[in-house]
Design a protein around this motif. Structure first.
Motif, short mmCIF file in Angstrom:
data_model
loop_
_atom_site.label_atom_id
_atom_site.label_comp_id
_atom_site.label_asym_id
_atom_site.label_seq_id
_atom_site.Cartn_x
_atom_site.Cartn_y
_atom_site.Cartn_z
N GLY A 144 0.81 -1.32 0.14
CA GLY A 144 0.16 -0.15 0.09
C GLY A 144 0.67 1.34 0.01
N ALA A 145 0.17 2.35 0.31
CA ALA A 145 0.79 3.76 0.55
C ALA A 145 1.37 4.02 1.83
N GLY A 146 1.25 2.83 2.72
CA GLY A 146 1.55 3.32 4.16
C GLY A 146 0.85 4.62 4.56
N LEU A 147 1.63 5.47 5.49
CA LEU A 147 1.22 6.54 6.19
C LEU A 147 1.38 7.72 5.36
N THR A 148 1.79 7.51 3.99
CA THR A 148 1.93 8.89 3.32
C THR A 148 0.52 9.49 2.88
N VAL A 149 -0.18 8.68 3.19
CA VAL A 149 -1.77 9.27 2.53
C VAL A 149 -2.50 9.31 3.78
N SER A 150 -1.97 9.69 4.99
CA SER A 150 -2.59 10.23 6.03
C SER A 150 -1.95 11.51 6.81
N ILE A 151 -2.80 12.26 7.31
CA ILE A 151 -2.56 13.51 7.78
C ILE A 151 -1.39 13.65 8.89
N VAL A 152 -1.22 12.29 9.56
CA VAL A 152 -0.12 12.07 10.58
C VAL A 152 1.29 12.52 10.01
N ALA A 153 1.27 11.95 8.70
CA ALA A 153 2.63 11.95 8.02
C ALA A 153 3.17 13.57 7.94
N LEU A 154 2.24 14.39 7.82
CA LEU A 154 2.97 15.74 7.89
C LEU A 154 3.41 16.02 9.18
N ALA A 155 3.21 15.53 10.18
CA ALA A 155 3.63 15.85 11.54
C ALA A 155 4.85 14.69 11.93
N MET A 156 4.88 13.65 11.43
CA MET A 156 5.61 12.55 12.06
C MET A 156 7.16 12.89 12.16
N PRO A 157 7.97 13.20 11.23
CA PRO A 157 9.23 13.21 11.25
C PRO A 157 9.63 14.60 12.22
N PHE A 158 8.74 15.41 12.66
CA PHE A 158 8.84 16.68 13.59
C PHE A 158 8.61 16.49 14.98
N LEU A 159 8.04 15.20 15.36
CA LEU A 159 7.46 15.11 16.62
C LEU A 159 8.43 15.17 17.88
N VAL A 160 9.65 14.85 17.76
CA VAL A 160 10.70 15.06 18.70
C VAL A 160 11.72 16.04 18.08
N ASN A 161 12.33 16.85 18.84
CA ASN A 161 13.28 17.78 18.44
C ASN A 161 14.29 17.70 19.71
N GLY A 162 15.77 17.48 18.91
CA GLY A 162 16.89 17.64 19.77
C GLY A 162 17.26 18.67 20.53
N PHE A 163 17.06 20.02 19.61
CA PHE A 163 17.36 21.16 20.04
C PHE A 163 16.37 21.31 21.28
N GLY A 164 14.97 21.15 21.41
CA GLY A 164 13.90 21.24 22.22
C GLY A 164 14.42 20.54 23.64
N ILE A 165 15.04 19.14 23.42
CA ILE A 165 15.26 18.55 24.71
C ILE A 165 16.43 19.25 25.30
N PHE A 166 17.59 19.54 24.42
CA PHE A 166 18.65 20.30 25.05
C PHE A 166 18.20 21.62 25.77
N LEU A 167 17.32 22.11 25.00
CA LEU A 167 16.97 23.49 25.62
C LEU A 167 16.23 23.28 27.09
N MET A 168 15.40 22.53 27.15
CA MET A 168 14.84 22.09 28.48
C MET A 168 15.56 21.73 29.38
N ARG A 169 16.33 20.77 29.06
CA ARG A 169 17.42 20.06 30.04
C ARG A 169 18.28 21.27 30.59
N GLN A 170 18.70 22.41 29.70
CA GLN A 170 19.52 23.14 30.25
C GLN A 170 18.99 24.21 31.17
N PHE A 171 17.77 24.31 31.01
CA PHE A 171 16.96 25.21 31.85
C PHE A 171 16.54 24.38 33.27
N MET A 172 16.39 23.30 33.20
CA MET A 172 15.92 22.47 34.28
C MET A 172 16.99 22.05 35.43
#
Lengths: 289, 319
Positions: A144-172
Motif C-alpha cells: 500500500g501507500a503506508g502512512l503517506t496518505v494520512s495527515i499524521v505523515a505531515l507531523a511525524m518526522p517533527f514530533l521530537v526535536n533534539g534542540f528542544g530537549i537540549f533547551l529544556m534540560r539546560q533550564f531544568m
C-alpha cells in the motif's frame, strides 16, 4: 562624543534597509488587491486601482483555503504539542533524574542536532511508505501507500526535536534539587514533581520553544510538498498556494496567489508581533535561524 | 550553574545522613527513578530509533544500491558506483551543481554579513531599537513560499524591481530567466531573508563592547570610521565568526527558496546539491544517486562544521 551628535547617517542607513525589508511585503499586499490586467503589466504601478476583496474571495474559493488552513492548523498543533511534551519529559529525565545511560543519551540528543535535515527526506518518506499495517500495507510494509496518505505523515518526522530537549534540560538543571526533594518527601511521585513543580517553573522556556516550533511547523514546505504529492487531501497552506502558482497562468492568478499568501502568513505574523520577545530570545538561544 | 552542580551531592548526603531513609528505601527510590527516567525518555528514544538511526542506515544502504523505489527486496547493491557516477565525466554534479551550492552559500554570507554589520552598528546608536529589529525580522517568520513568490514576481518584467530600474531610465533585466543573473538574483533573496537573524546576533555582540572603549577613542579624537574599524569590528569578531559559519551552513543546505523561485533553472543555472538530491529521488526515481548526493553534501557540511570547531578552539586558546 560620537553618540551625542544626532546620528543622521545611522538613521538614513537603517531606515533605507528597513524600507528594503518591508517593500516586498507591501508589494505583496498591493498586488493582492490588483484586478485582472493590472498585475505584471507595463508600466509597473505600485498601488492597485481599487482596494477590492475579490482576490481574497477567489483565493478562499479556488484554493479551498479552509481545508488547507485546517491541515496546517492540525499539523502545526500536533507538532508543537508533541515537541513541548517530549522535550519537557526528556529534559527533566536528563536534568534531574539519575539513571544508567544518562550521559550517553544526552550525547545522543546533542548529536541529533548535527545531522542536516536534507539527509532525512528520502529515508523518512520511504519509511512512511513502508510503514507496517497502515494505508493498505501488510506486516512487512508491502502493498500500500503506508502512512503517506494520512495527515499524521505531515507531523511525524517533527514530533521530537533534539534542540528542544537540549533547551529544556539546560533550564531544568538550574532548578534547585532541594525543591524537588521536598516534594518527593511529601509523597509526590516523579510525574507529579514534573507536572506541579518543573513545568510551571519552566513556563517561559516552554513559550519560547513552542513559538519557535510553531513558526517552523507552520512555514514548513518541502516535507509537506512531498506528502501532498502522495495525497492531495493533506495539503498545507504553503503547498497549496505554491501549486496554484505553478500550474495556472501566473500573470492572471498572481493577485490571487498573493491574497492567499497574505492570509497564510497572517497567523504567524500576528503571533510573532505579540510574542516577539520570546521568539527573539529563542533565536538567540538556538543561535541560528 | 554553581548551585546546580553542587546540588546533587548535597541531596545525596542528606539521604545518607537521614536515618528515616534506610538502605532498602533508598534502593527502591533509586530503582523507581531509573524506571521513571526511561518512561519519560521512551517517546524520544523510540522516535530517534525510527526517525534517526533507521533512516541513516537506510540512506547509507541506498547510497550504495540501485533501486527503482518499489519493493524493498529489489534493492541491488552496487558498491560505490553511485558516488563515482556523481563525479564521472559528463556528470553535472561537480559543476555546475556543487559549484552553485558553494557560490550560493558564499554569496549569501557575504551579502548578509555586510548588510547586518552595517545595520547592526547603526541600530546600536538609535532609539526604538526593538522596533527596527522587528522590521528586519519579518522575513524570518515568513514562509519560504511567500518570500520566493513575492520576489519572483518582483523580478518579472512588469514587477517592482524592473519598474524601479525603468523609472531610473535603465533597461529591464531578465533576472531569473537569464542564466547569468539567475544565481545572483536568488542569492540576494536568501540574504534578504536571513539578514534579520544576523543583525540580532551582532547587536547582542555590540552590547558586550564596553562603553569606556568608545569614550577613550572619542577622547583620542578618533572619527566614526576609525572607531568602526579599530574597535567595533575587532571586538565583534566572535559574533561575526558565528554568523559567518551558521549562515554558511544554512546556505549549503537550503533549497526550498530555489525550488520555489526557479526550480534550479534556467538549465542548471541555479541548481544546488540538495535540490538535485530531491529531484533525483522524487522526480527521476533514482534513489541510489539521490542518497549518494545527500551523503556527499553531508560530508561538505561536516567538513565545514569541523573546520568551524577547530577555528573556534584555536581562537579560544589565543584569548
Amino acid at each position: 562624543m560620537i553618540r551625542r551628535r544626532f546620528p543622521w547617517f545611522s538613521y538614513l542607513l537603517v531606515a533605507t534597509g528597513a524600507v528594503l525589508t518591508v517593500v516586498p511585503f507591501l508589494d505583496m499586499v498591493m498586488t493582492s488587491f490588483k484586478g485582472p490586467g493590472e498585475a505584471g503589466t507595463l508600466p509597473y504601478r505600485f498601488l492597485p486601482e481599487a482596494f477590492d476583496l475579490a482576490n481574497y474571495r477567489a483565493a478562499i474559493h479556488q484554493l479551498d483555503l479552509p481545508v488547507l488552513f485546517r491541515n496546517s492548523v492540525i499539523a502545526t498543533a500536533v507538532i508543537t504539542g508533541s515537541v513541548l511534551l517530549t522535550s519537557s519529559l526528556a529534559g527533566y529525565a536528563l536534568a534531574k533524574l539519575r539513571f544508567p545511560g544518562r550521559d550517553f543519551i544526552f550525547r545522543l540528543v546533542l548529536s541529533t542536532m548535527m545531522f542536516p535535515p536534507f539527509l532525512f527526506f528520502i529515508p523518512h518518506f520511504l519509511i512512511l511508505v513502508h510503514w507496517p499495517l497502515a494505508g493498505g500495507n501488510d506486516l512487512f510494509g508491502r502493498g500500500g501507500a503506508g502512512l503517506t496518505v494520512s495527515i499524521v505523515a505531515l507531523a511525524m518526522p517533527f514530533l521530537v526535536n533534539g534542540f528542544g530537549i537540549f533547551l529544556m534540560r539546560q533550564f531544568m538543571v538550574a532548578i534547585p534539587d532541594e525543591v524537588l526533594e521536598a516534594a518527593r518527601i511529601d509523597g509526590a511521585g516523579e510525574f507529579a514533581v514534573w507536572w506541579r513543580i518543573v513545568v510551571p517553573q519552566t513556563k517561559p522556556v516552554l513559550v519560547t520553544l513552542g513559538l519557535l516550533t510553531f513558526v517552523d511547523a507552520w512555514n514548513e514546505y518541502i516535507w509537506a510538498l512531498l506528502v501532498s504529492t502522495a495525497d492531495p487531501d493533506v495539503m498545507t497552506l504553503p503547498v497549496g498556494i505554491q501549486l496554484l502558482q505553478d500550474y495556472v497562468d501566473p500573470t492572471r492568478t498572481m493577485p490571487i496567489v498573493m491574497a492567499g499568501l497574505v492570509l497564510s502568513i497572517l497567523p504567524v505574523l500576528i503571533l510573532f508581533l505579540l510574542l516577539q520577545k520570546h521568539y527573539i530570545r529563542g533565536v538567540m538561544l538556538s543561535g541560528l535561524k | 550553574m554553581v548551585n546546580a552542580t553542587l546540588a546533587p551531592e548535597t541531596t545525596e548526603r542528606a539521604a545518607h545522613d537521614d536515618p528515616a531513609v534506610g538502605i532498602r528505601g533508598r534502593d527502591r527510590h533509586r530503582r523507581r527513578q531509573v524506571a521513571v527516567a526511561y518512561l519519560f525518555l521512551a517517546p524520544t528514544l523510540l522516535f530517534f530509533a525510527v526517525f534517526l538511526v533507521l533512516p541513516l542506515g537506510f540512506a547509507l544502504l541506498l547510497s550504495m544500491s540501485r533501486w527503482s523505489g518499489f519493493a524493498l527486496g529489489d534493492i541491488d547493491p552496487v558498491g560505490l558506483d553511485n558516488f563515482t557516477g556523481l563525479f564521472a565525466d559528463g556528470s553535472t554534479f561537480l559543476a555546475p551543481i556543487l559549484t552553485n551550492t558553494l557560490l550560493f552559500a558564499l554569496g549569501t554570507v557575504a551579502l548578509a554579513l555586510a548588510g547586518s554589520v552595517l545595520v547592526a552598528t547603526c541600530i546600536d546608536k538609535l532609539r526604538f531599537q526593538g522596533l527596527w529589529r522587528t522590521l528586519y525580522f519579518l522575513p524570518i517568520v515568513t514562509t519560504v513560499v511567500a518570500v520566493g513568490n513575492v520576489w519572483k514576481y518582483m523580478y518579472e518584467p512588469g514587477g517592482l524591481v524592473n519598474g524601479v530600474l525603468n523609472a531610473l531610465g535603465l533597461g529591464s533585466v531578465a533576472f531569473l530567466a537569464d542564466p547569468d543573473t539567475a544565481l545572483p538574483s536568488v542569492v540576494v533573496v536568501q540574504a534578504w531573508a536571513s539578514v534579520g537573524s544576523a543583525i540580532l546576533v551582532l547587536t547582542a555582540g555590540l552590547k558586550s563592547v564596553p562603553e569606556s572603549y568608545y569614550e577613550a577613542a572619542a577622547l583620542d579624537g578618533a572619527g566614526p570610521v576609525t572607531v568602526f574599524f579599530r574597535i567595533t569590528l575587532p571586538l565583534l569578531r566572535p559574533s561575526l565568526l558565528f554568523v559567518c559559519v551558521t549562515q554558511f551552513l544554512t546556505g549549503l543546505q537550503s533549497f526550498a527558496l530555489i525550488s520555489v523561485m526557479t526550480k534550479g533553472g534556467p538549465g542548471d543555472a541555479t541548481n544546488v546539491a540538495a535540490l538535485e538530491m530531491y529531484r533525483q529521488a522524487f522526480s527521476y526515481g533514482d534513489w541510489g544517486t539521490a542518497s549518494a548526493a545527500a551523503f556527499v553534501l553531508f560530508m561538505v557540511v561536516l567538513v565545514v562544521t569541523l573546520a568551524q570547531l577547530w577555528f573556534f578552539r584555536r581562537k579560544g586558546e589565543d584569548a
